[in-house]
Design a protein around this motif. Structure first.
Motif, PDB file in Angstrom:
ATOM      1  N   GLN B 249     -47.151 -55.708 -29.845  1.00 33.81           N
ATOM      2  CA  GLN B 249     -46.694 -55.596 -28.458  1.00 33.81           C
ATOM      3  C   GLN B 249     -45.184 -55.847 -28.385  1.00 33.81           C
ATOM      4  O   GLN B 249     -44.447 -55.135 -27.696  1.00 33.81           O
ATOM      5  N   PHE B 250     -44.742 -56.836 -29.145  1.00 35.27           N
ATOM      6  CA  PHE B 250     -43.308 -57.141 -29.138  1.00 35.27           C
ATOM      7  C   PHE B 250     -42.500 -56.021 -29.799  1.00 35.27           C
ATOM      8  O   PHE B 250     -41.407 -55.679 -29.339  1.00 35.27           O
ATOM      9  N   ARG B 251     -43.058 -55.418 -30.855  1.00 29.57           N
ATOM     10  CA  ARG B 251     -42.381 -54.282 -31.498  1.00 29.57           C
ATOM     11  C   ARG B 251     -42.204 -53.145 -30.487  1.00 29.57           C
ATOM     12  O   ARG B 251     -41.187 -52.455 -30.474  1.00 29.57           O
ATOM     13  N   GLU B 252     -43.208 -52.955 -29.649  1.00 33.98           N
ATOM     14  CA  GLU B 252     -43.125 -51.900 -28.644  1.00 33.98           C
ATOM     15  C   GLU B 252     -42.057 -52.256 -27.600  1.00 33.98           C
ATOM     16  O   GLU B 252     -41.277 -51.400 -27.180  1.00 33.98           O
ATOM     17  N   GLU B 253     -42.044 -53.539 -27.203  1.00 39.17           N
ATOM     18  CA  GLU B 253     -41.024 -54.011 -26.253  1.00 39.17           C
ATOM     19  C   GLU B 253     -39.627 -53.748 -26.826  1.00 39.17           C
ATOM     20  O   GLU B 253     -38.726 -53.285 -26.113  1.00 39.17           O
ATOM     21  N   LEU B 254     -39.441 -54.043 -28.111  1.00 32.63           N
ATOM     22  CA  LEU B 254     -38.146 -53.827 -28.770  1.00 32.63           C
ATOM     23  C   LEU B 254     -37.795 -52.341 -28.803  1.00 32.63           C
ATOM     24  O   LEU B 254     -36.625 -51.961 -28.699  1.00 32.63           O
ATOM     25  N   ASN B 255     -38.815 -51.523 -28.965  1.00 32.16           N
ATOM     26  CA  ASN B 255     -38.596 -50.084 -28.999  1.00 32.16           C
ATOM     27  C   ASN B 255     -38.048 -49.599 -27.655  1.00 32.16           C
ATOM     28  O   ASN B 255     -37.126 -48.779 -27.601  1.00 32.16           O
ATOM     29  N   VAL B 256     -38.613 -50.145 -26.587  1.00 27.49           N
ATOM     30  CA  VAL B 256     -38.139 -49.803 -25.241  1.00 27.49           C
ATOM     31  C   VAL B 256     -36.687 -50.248 -25.071  1.00 27.49           C
ATOM     32  O   VAL B 256     -35.836 -49.475 -24.609  1.00 27.49           O
TER      33      VAL B 256
END
Lengths: 289, 289
Positions: B249-256
């Motif tokens: 989930q955090f990796r996705e947040e970082l992607n955003v």
């Protein structure tokens, strides 16, 4: 001795430069320029500056030393204003957190970077911002990186270097691009992570109140997420070439670690954690030197 | 009054429990069990424990209160040893950082979780580990979460609760699964991020010496990467069900966030940073209460 030091942006950094320069008796007069009238009043009231100006031209006129200490997104506007009162006899430097963007801005406005402009960056800060947070010893023992260009006047570099040394900083020089690469890793990426994590958990907290079970480790880990959002917006935009690839490299690193956790790869995971602990000890040993 | 408190694992947590219990006069005798003979000698020498045992059966025999304060990966071994000397008149509790794994371990060894075992977790720690790091006031003002099951003896819960309150902690109760979900967010994920970042930058530092340009913000951000690697290996394995999805989930947040930086989406990026800063302020306000 500086006759008139003009500080553009009297916040944490600019205010601390003024306090330290005054304490060391480096200037006859210190004037401040700030778009925020309230901030200027505060800075004058507590004796950080001798006089305040909302207008850059007025403040910088007849200054023999100028320090630009504003977020890096403002440099086009500031250089444009300085251009009309630019004195080749003065020394101009800055405290911007990124260096290529500042140099590119100077090129845009002046055609070429004036030889009496010395790009610099004091590596000091705090999660608080504004002149109220400024202190006389913010730079004591801290590093300042200067990134002069081939055509930068050696005398101007020497004067800036000697100024920072006089207020207790350790000065080094490097290429602008190398500065931006190093700082992306040691400062910009950690800030982005802290902001992103605190943002994500903040949304969770609104639903299930998780923050009441967070402790001292979390407080330290997220401290830099209390930094000035405007300043960090500017840094991220100015150094995106370095920051974005690093974010993706870190996402890949996290993917590997998540894989090790999922598969229960004890030895590999232990060695990541132990290597990290050792690396941090190496960093701490250097910090104390 | 406890006649004989047996602390299994006399490290930072176990040692601090012993010091605080002694200071408050809560026990007649405190004995310690530790696999590390050198550590036991240190704990005895500085008066943290009255007697030390390398053998769990010997140490726990005739104790009316037992506190297990070892990494969560050791609980199968510890419960197996305790089984042979288990007294239904004693109260047994633990300080393990994950709760479902501890309860599953008790089920595995005892068939069902004994009703005089009260699963618990003091949310306190430090980047230092070992009995030398233990202090008398580690738990003062800190939270302790108890996760009793339906069949847990209310009297046992009451005694454990009163013990922690006597040494200054704020005690709350929650479901074991909820504990693991909350702690994954506020503690486990931040630790994984700090370890992964320090690991990645440590490799960079070996090539280009970036750490010498890192400052106080980096020191605070990476503080938890100095935590005990063995303890964190155990936590990651024990709570992988919660931790791994959060990492992604955090990796996705970082992607955003990386996308916002790349596209120069100033408003959206500013609002992420400002929301993060506000969320941290909300956390700090709670911490002080």
């Amino acid at each position: 001795m500086i006759e008139r030091l003009c500080i553009i942006g009297v916040g944490l950094i600019g205010g601390s430069v003024a306090r330290a320069a005054r304490a060391e008796g480096l200037c006859h007069e210190i004037v401040g320029v700030d778009a925020d009238a309230d901030n200027l009043r505060k800075a004058s009231a507590c004796g950080v500056i001798d006089a305040g100006f909302s207008d850059i031209e007025q403040g910088a006129a007849s200054a023999d030393a100028v320090m630009i200490a504003t977020p890096v997104g403002t440099f086009d506007v500031i250089f444009s204003a300085l251009k009309s009162v630019w004195s080749t006899g003065a020394v101009v430097t800055d405290a911007g957190s990124t260096k290529c963007s500042v140099i590119e801005s100077a090129e845009r406005i002046f055609g070429e970077v004036p030889d009496n402009f010395v790009p610099g960056h004091p590596i000091a800060g705090a999660e608080r911002s504004g002149v109220e947070a400024s202190t006389v010893d913010l730079f004591r023992g801290k590093r300042v990186i200067l990134t002069p260009l081939e055509d930068t006047s050696p005398l101007a570099v020497k004067r800036v270097e000697s100024f920072w040394r006089s207020i207790g900083a350790k000065v080094s020089q490097m290429e602008p691009a190398h500065h931006d690469e190093v700082l992306a890793a040691t400062s910009h990426l950690p800030h982005v992570l802290a902001f992103a994590l605190t943002y994500m958990l903040g949304k969770k907290d609104e639903q299930t109140e998780i923050f009441q079970y967070a402790a001292g480790g979390f407080r330290d880990f997220t401290r830099i997420a209390s930094s000035d959002p405007k300043m960090w917006l500017d840094i991220c935009r100015a150094n995106r070439r370095e920051i974005v690839p690093l974010i993706h490299q870190f996402r890949e690193e996290l993917n590997v670690v998540a894989g090790l956790i999922s598969s229960g790869a004890a030895e590999e995971l232990f060695s990541v954690f132990a290597d990290a602990r050792n690396a941090r000890q190496r960093f701490l040993d250097q910090l104390e030197r």
